[in-house]
Each structure stands twice: as C-alpha cells, then as structure tokens.
Design an enzyme around this catalytic site. Structure first.
Site, PDB file in Angstrom:
ATOM      1  N   SER A 243       0.829  -1.195   0.000  1.00 38.54           N
ATOM      2  CA  SER A 243       0.000   0.000   0.000  1.00 38.54           C
ATOM      3  C   SER A 243       0.868   1.252   0.000  1.00 38.54           C
ATOM      4  O   SER A 243       2.031   1.210   0.370  1.00 38.54           O
ATOM      5  CB  SER A 243      -0.879  -0.008   1.241  1.00 38.54           C
TER       6      SER A 243
ATOM      7  N   LYS B 137      -5.237  -6.491   2.242  1.00 32.37           N
ATOM      8  CA  LYS B 137      -5.015  -5.300   1.416  1.00 32.37           C
ATOM      9  C   LYS B 137      -6.319  -4.862   0.750  1.00 32.37           C
ATOM     10  O   LYS B 137      -6.619  -3.663   0.662  1.00 32.37           O
ATOM     11  CB  LYS B 137      -3.931  -5.585   0.365  1.00 32.37           C
TER      12      LYS B 137
ATOM     13  N   HIS C 202      -8.401  -3.185   3.315  1.00 30.33           N
ATOM     14  CA  HIS C 202      -7.796  -1.863   3.532  1.00 30.33           C
ATOM     15  C   HIS C 202      -8.344  -0.877   2.498  1.00 30.33           C
ATOM     16  O   HIS C 202      -8.747   0.239   2.831  1.00 30.33           O
ATOM     17  CB  HIS C 202      -6.270  -1.951   3.432  1.00 30.33           C
ATOM     18  N   ASN C 203      -8.342  -1.271   1.251  1.00 30.55           N
ATOM     19  CA  ASN C 203      -8.834  -0.376   0.203  1.00 30.55           C
ATOM     20  C   ASN C 203     -10.321  -0.085   0.368  1.00 30.55           C
ATOM     21  O   ASN C 203     -10.762   1.040   0.130  1.00 30.55           O
ATOM     22  CB  ASN C 203      -8.566  -0.973  -1.184  1.00 30.55           C
TER      23      ASN C 203
ATOM     24  N   GLU D 132     -10.694   2.428   2.955  1.00 34.35           N
ATOM     25  CA  GLU D 132     -10.259   3.703   2.358  1.00 34.35           C
ATOM     26  C   GLU D 132     -11.422   4.354   1.587  1.00 34.35           C
ATOM     27  O   GLU D 132     -11.643   5.564   1.703  1.00 34.35           O
ATOM     28  CB  GLU D 132      -9.074   3.402   1.436  1.00 34.35           C
TER      29      GLU D 132
HETATM   30  P1  NBP Z   1       1.571  -1.513 -14.436  1.00 33.16           P
HETATM   31  O1  NBP Z   1       0.433  -2.081 -13.696  1.00 33.16           O
HETATM   32  O2  NBP Z   1       1.339  -0.397 -15.365  1.00 33.16           O
HETATM   33  O3  NBP Z   1       2.305  -2.700 -15.231  1.00 33.16           O
HETATM   34  C1  NBP Z   1       3.387  -2.444 -16.084  1.00 33.16           C
HETATM   35  C2  NBP Z   1       4.449  -3.480 -15.904  1.00 33.16           C
HETATM   36  O4  NBP Z   1       3.934  -4.791 -16.193  1.00 33.16           O
HETATM   37  C3  NBP Z   1       5.603  -3.259 -16.874  1.00 33.16           C
HETATM   38  O5  NBP Z   1       6.798  -3.565 -16.188  1.00 33.16           O
HETATM   39  C4  NBP Z   1       5.292  -4.270 -17.965  1.00 33.16           C
HETATM   40  O6  NBP Z   1       6.414  -4.651 -18.702  1.00 33.16           O
HETATM   41  C5  NBP Z   1       4.807  -5.408 -17.147  1.00 33.16           C
HETATM   42  N1  NBP Z   1       4.136  -6.472 -17.921  1.00 33.16           N
HETATM   43  C6  NBP Z   1       2.952  -6.455 -18.567  1.00 33.16           C
HETATM   44 BR1  NBP Z   1       1.853  -5.021 -18.693  1.00 33.16          BR
HETATM   45  N2  NBP Z   1       2.663  -7.618 -19.155  1.00 33.16           N
HETATM   46  C7  NBP Z   1       3.694  -8.418 -18.873  1.00 33.16           C
HETATM   47  C8  NBP Z   1       3.997  -9.757 -19.218  1.00 33.16           C
HETATM   48  N3  NBP Z   1       3.141 -10.503 -19.898  1.00 33.16           N
HETATM   49  N4  NBP Z   1       5.174 -10.268 -18.788  1.00 33.16           N
HETATM   50  C9  NBP Z   1       6.028  -9.519 -18.073  1.00 33.16           C
HETATM   51  N5  NBP Z   1       5.801  -8.241 -17.715  1.00 33.16           N
HETATM   52  C10 NBP Z   1       4.648  -7.697 -18.114  1.00 33.16           C
HETATM   53  O7  NBP Z   1       2.731  -1.102 -13.403  1.00 33.16           O
HETATM   54  P2  NBP Z   1       2.623  -0.275 -12.050  1.00 33.16           P
HETATM   55  O8  NBP Z   1       1.707   0.873 -12.190  1.00 33.16           O
HETATM   56  O9  NBP Z   1       4.018  -0.048 -11.620  1.00 33.16           O
HETATM   57  O10 NBP Z   1       1.935  -1.312 -11.047  1.00 33.16           O
HETATM   58  C11 NBP Z   1       2.495  -2.578 -10.722  1.00 33.16           C
HETATM   59  C12 NBP Z   1       1.565  -3.315  -9.772  1.00 33.16           C
HETATM   60  O11 NBP Z   1       1.421  -2.543  -8.594  1.00 33.16           O
HETATM   61  C13 NBP Z   1       0.151  -3.537 -10.302  1.00 33.16           C
HETATM   62  O12 NBP Z   1      -0.333  -4.788  -9.857  1.00 33.16           O
HETATM   63  C14 NBP Z   1      -0.655  -2.448  -9.677  1.00 33.16           C
HETATM   64  O13 NBP Z   1      -2.010  -2.792  -9.492  1.00 33.16           O
HETATM   65  C15 NBP Z   1       0.044  -2.263  -8.372  1.00 33.16           C
HETATM   66  N6  NBP Z   1      -0.076  -0.863  -7.935  1.00 33.16           N
HETATM   67  C16 NBP Z   1      -0.249  -0.625  -6.664  1.00 33.16           C
HETATM   68  C17 NBP Z   1      -0.355   0.656  -6.217  1.00 33.16           C
HETATM   69  C18 NBP Z   1      -0.531   0.867  -4.792  1.00 33.16           C
HETATM   70  O14 NBP Z   1      -0.816   1.948  -4.341  1.00 33.16           O
HETATM   71  N7  NBP Z   1      -0.351  -0.143  -4.002  1.00 33.16           N
HETATM   72  C19 NBP Z   1      -0.283   1.741  -7.069  1.00 33.16           C
HETATM   73  C20 NBP Z   1      -0.097   1.497  -8.359  1.00 33.16           C
HETATM   74  C21 NBP Z   1       0.002   0.177  -8.774  1.00 33.16           C
HETATM   75  P3  NBP Z   1       6.796  -3.824 -20.050  1.00 33.16           P
HETATM   76  O15 NBP Z   1       7.610  -2.658 -19.577  1.00 33.16           O
HETATM   77  O16 NBP Z   1       7.603  -4.791 -20.817  1.00 33.16           O
HETATM   78  O17 NBP Z   1       5.532  -3.434 -20.714  1.00 33.16           O
END
Ligand code: NBP
Length: 479
Positions: A128, A182, A185-186, A189
């Site tokens: 989170s 988690k 938690h959301n 929120e």
């Molecule tokens: P994204 O959710 O936008 O995912 C992009 C990443 O996934 C890139 O590294 C991309 O590689 C990779 N990817 C995809 Br799309 N398909 C793939 C595949 N088939 N094989 C390997 N890699 C693959 O990234 P993010 O926004 O950094 O979020 C990452 C995680 O964190 C998500 O699950 C998201 O829900 C979570 N998250 C959480 C919060 C929070 O507040 N906790 C906030 C934001 C996100 P590429 O570069 O080669 O396309």
C-alpha cells in the site's frame, strides 16, 4: 556478487520498490523487465543503487543468491501469471516468488497452491502507499508460508514504513491472507473518503462556507481524534485554487469518481461471506452513482425539499458533523475488521487483527493515530466480536450518537445525500437492537416458501401451515 532480492517489472511501482530495497543496508537488488528499455533506464538513472540488471529470466535467476527471492510488480491478472510461470521455470524448490501487485485474493490462493506443488514458495503481498510509499516506505501485507517469511521478513522489514519505531509489515496469514487484508484496507479507504466527502458537502451546503474556509475546519479536525492522512490531504485539496479560472479547484473538477475495483471486491467478498460492510458498500455505490452523467441529467428534474438548507448555529453544526464523521468512521472500520475476521474463519487464516491495524499506521492511505486504538482494543480482547463495542469506541459512539442523528436528519430534510453517514447509523441501530423485524421476514419466508422458523421460547424448527388450517407443526430445518 549475487543479489539477495530481485524485482521483476520496472514500471513506476517496481522501479520505486527496487530503489527503496537498494537504499537499505544489506540489500543487493537484481532487476528485470520484459522490455529492456525500462531496465536500462533505471540502471542508468540510479548508479547509486548498484542494481544487477538481467535481460532474461535465466540471467535473473543466476544473479540471485539462494533461496532466490523475487518480487513481481507487474500489471495484475494475466501478466502476473505469465511472470510466475517464467520464474517457476528458472527457480528451484525453496526459492520465493512474491507478487506485490494488486491481485484479487482468490487468484493468490490459486497461484500459491499451484506454485507450492513445485516446491517453490509463493507469497501474495499487498503493498500500500502508491508510488511514493513504494519508494520511501509502504505498508506491506504479505501472506504465504511460514518458511518464506523467514527469508522475506527481514527484507520487507528493511523497506516498510515505520510507525512509532515498528516496521509496517507483519506476516498476515497463509496464502491469500495478505491480499485479502489489502483488499479490505482499500474498502475501508473508500468508506473513509466518502465520509469525509459527505462531511464537506453538508458543511458547504449547510453553512455556505467556502472550500478554503472548510479547509480550515479540516485542518482543525486534524489536530484531534480524526487526525489522519486523509483529513490532512482533504484540507490541501479544498485550499487549492485553479490557476486557469481562479476558482476553488474542487469546483472545477468533474464530479464523477473513478474506481479501480478493489472497493467492489471488498463488497462482493463481504456479500459472499454474509458480512454487512454497508459503509464500504455505500461508498462504492456512491462512486458508481456519480459516474452516470446520463442518468443524473435525467433525474435532475426530480424534486427535492422546498426549503433551502441553512443552519442557524454554524459552529454547533460543524461540531455535529465532526462527531457524525467520527462515529461513522468507527462503524466503517468495525465493519472492515469484521470482514477480515470472517475471511480468516472462511479461509483458515490465523490473522492478528491488532497487528493488522498497527501496520496501517504508516505507509498507507488510511494511516491515522486512530489505528492505535484498534490495536488496543484487540490487545484487550483478541476475539472481540464487534470492534465498535470496545470501550474507547463505545464511549465515542455514546458521546457522538445524538449529533450523528441530528446530522442524518438534517441531511435527509435538506435533500443532501449522505449514504455513508446514514447507512453507518442504520448499522449501528441494527447491530445494537434488542429485537429486529427479521422475525417478520422469517414469517414471510415461511409463508411463501415453507422456509421454517425458530421460536424464542423453545428448541426446534417450526412451520405454520399457511395454506391449510394455520396450525404450527414441528418441521425439518431448511433455513
Ligand atoms: P503496471 O500495472 O502499469 O504494469 C506495467 C508493468 O507490467 C511493466 O513492467 C510491464 O512490462 C509489465 N508487464 C505487462 Br503489462 N505484461 C507483462 C507480461 N506478460 N510479462 C512480463 N511483464 C509484463 O505497473 P505499475 O503501475 O508499476 O503497477 C504494478 C503493480 O502494482 C500492479 O499490480 C498495480 O495494481 C500495483 N499498484 C499498486 C499501487 C498501490 O498503491 N499499491 C499503485 C499502483 C500500482 P513492459 O515494460 O515490458 O511493458
């Protein structure tokens, strides 16, 4: 040298988490991303991190010391499955695969089961705090096996947010427990945000105060029992002036709230578990309602109350709203923890609810002092059936309930929607009721479906022969 931890997926979350890991004493971080450019960029931009870049899964595995430990930060859903499959190919029994993305907990349960068969550990970890949390210290909610926690625990403790000297991470429970917590938690929120929004709306429409003036109210509230990150940022948002129009920013933002689905998961899961998380549900539905402009445009012709809403005692009303907000917040958290309790029972997780409340004190959106009171409540009574009945909360509800009722009445009379305030109050009155009209519902169910009922005065299951002579017979229990 080999890395003790690896990160797969170097979009914003993964690269920030990798940098956070690398900045902590004792960690060497291997990094891999499907498309090479992100890896190259990260390594070039952060030489201080000493990353070990890998350009294939084989290289990635070879760069990790054993037991190999990798955190996946890719798009939830199929991408996560694809990465897990690739890692399973190159990892060995005893190694640890962590999914730090926002997975739906049933997926985590499924993945854990499948990966476990290979002898590799799989850990679903809720992370989170968004981008900033990932970089500076998130609240982390890992599930998975006890074996994996031995290696993973110290690594996660090294990067987690710290609250009163304690890292905001605990081994929540087995397999999907971390992602479940988690998710809730959301959901909480969502409820917290909606309650704050309702408080703002009531004050604005009831007193005519400007957003900037209401920002001062929230800033003041942030010094008391409501002190929290969400109250703090609410003041900031309300104070913001739009550069283009000179109006308060809140007045130029389109009033349609988005959602990424975790609120809906919380509610769907609660429905399946039979747990009334009405505050979270109303908050989720309020976002849905807001996002149907076509319906709202048509329904705008429907009448509201005749009289304009203006409160006479502005300070008194604001204090009432504050009390209503705190009371409703207690109910929202009570419901959320009830869902975690029920989920733990359903999925055989041992979850320390007090420990969960403590890891939310920093590094996440609902961070607040208030969470210490929840920890106290569960420390006092670990099997507390209704969080809201713990002495601190019961006292606050006793103190606040009259104001809460006045606010809900005022909102209703004024035609100002307050679904989270009013549904929380309805829950409060429902859960504390000595007797509910559920008795009548049972009578109706017995009438049309012979669903039977139990009696207050004797054991057994009964049915009234409604279509016959209406005498009562003892019946088999069919619920
Ligand atoms: P994204 O959710 O936008 O995912 C992009 C990443 O996934 C890139 O590294 C991309 O590689 C990779 N990817 C995809 Br799309 N398909 C793939 C595949 N088939 N094989 C390997 N890699 C693959 O990234 P993010 O926004 O950094 O979020 C990452 C995680 O964190 C998500 O699950 C998201 O829900 C979570 N998250 C959480 C919060 C929070 O507040 N906790 C906030 C934001 C996100 P590429 O570069 O080669 O396309």
């Amino acid at each position: 040298a080999l890395a003790n931890i690896g990160v797969v997926g170097l979009a914003v979350m993964g690269s920030n988490l990798a940098r956070n890991l690398a900045s902590r004493e004792g960690n060497t971080v291997a990094v891999y991303n499907r498309s090479r450019s992100k890896t190259d960029e990260l390594v070039a931009e952060h030489p201080e991190a000493g990353f070990i870049p890998a350009f294939s899964y084989e290289e990635f595995a070879a760069s990790l010391s054993k037991p190999r430990t990798a955190i996946i930060m890719v798009k939830a859903g199929r991408p996560t499955d694809a990465v897990i499959d690739s890692l399973v190919e190159v990892f060995e029994p005893g190694d640890i695969i962590v999914d730090g993305g926002n997975a739906y907990f049933p997926d985590t349960i499924r993945r854990e089961k499948a990966v476990r068969e290979t002898g590799i550990n799989f850990v679903g970890a809720g992370i989170s705090g968004g981008e900033e949390g990932a970089l500076t210290g998130p609240s982390i909610m890992p599930g998975g096996s006890d074996e994996s926690w031995v290696t993973l625990g110290p690594i996660l403790k090294s990067i987690a947010a710290v609250a009163e000297g304690e890292p905001c991470v605990t081994h929540v429970g087995h397999d999907g427990a971390g992602h479940f917590v988690k998710m809730v938690h959301n959901g909480i929120e969502y409820a917290d945000m909606q309650l704050i929004a309702e408080a703002y709306d009531l004050i604005r429409r009831g007193t005519g105060k400007t957003p900037a003036e209401i920002a001062d109210v929230f800033a003041e509230w942030n010094k008391g029992e409501l002190e929290s990150y969400l109250i703090e940022i609410t003041a900031e948002v309300l104070r913001q002036v739009d550069a283009e129009t000179g109006k308060p920013l809140v007045d130029v933002i389109l009033d349609q709230a988005g959602a990424k689905g975790t609120g809906a998961w919380t509610v769907q899961t609660a429905l399946a578990l039979g747990v009334p998380v009405s505050g979270i549900a109303e908050a989720t539905f309020a976002r849905s309602l807001s996002s149907h402009p076509e319906q709202r445009a048509v329904a705008a012709s429907l009448p509201g109350p005749d009289e304009e809403f203006r409160v006479d005692d502005v300070d008194g009303f604001i204090e009432d709203v504050r009390q209503a907000l705190f009371a409703s917040k207690i109910i929202a958290y009570s419901q959320g923890f009830d869902e975690i309790r029920a989920g733990a029972a359903e999925y055989n997780w041992t979850i320390d609810l007090g420990a969960v409340s403590k890891i939310w004190r920093a590094g996440c959106i609902i961070r607040a002092q208030f969470l210490n009171r929840i920890a106290d409540a569960y420390a006092e009574q670990p099997d507390l059936p209704v969080l809201a009945t713990a002495p601190y909360f019961a006292e606050a509800l006793t103190r606040g309930q009259a104001a809460w009722r006045r606010v809900v009445v005022a909102a209703t009379q004024a035609g100002i929607p307050s679904p989270a305030f009013s549904s929380s109050l309805a829950y409060y009155d429902g859960i504390r009721a000595e007797r509910l009209p559920a008795a009548l519902v049972q009578g109706q169910r017995d009438f049309f479906g012979a669903h039977t009922y139990k009696r207050i005065d004797k054991e057994g299951t009964f049915h009234t022969q409604w279509s016959g002579d209406r005498t009562e017979i003892e019946a088999e229990d069919t619920h």
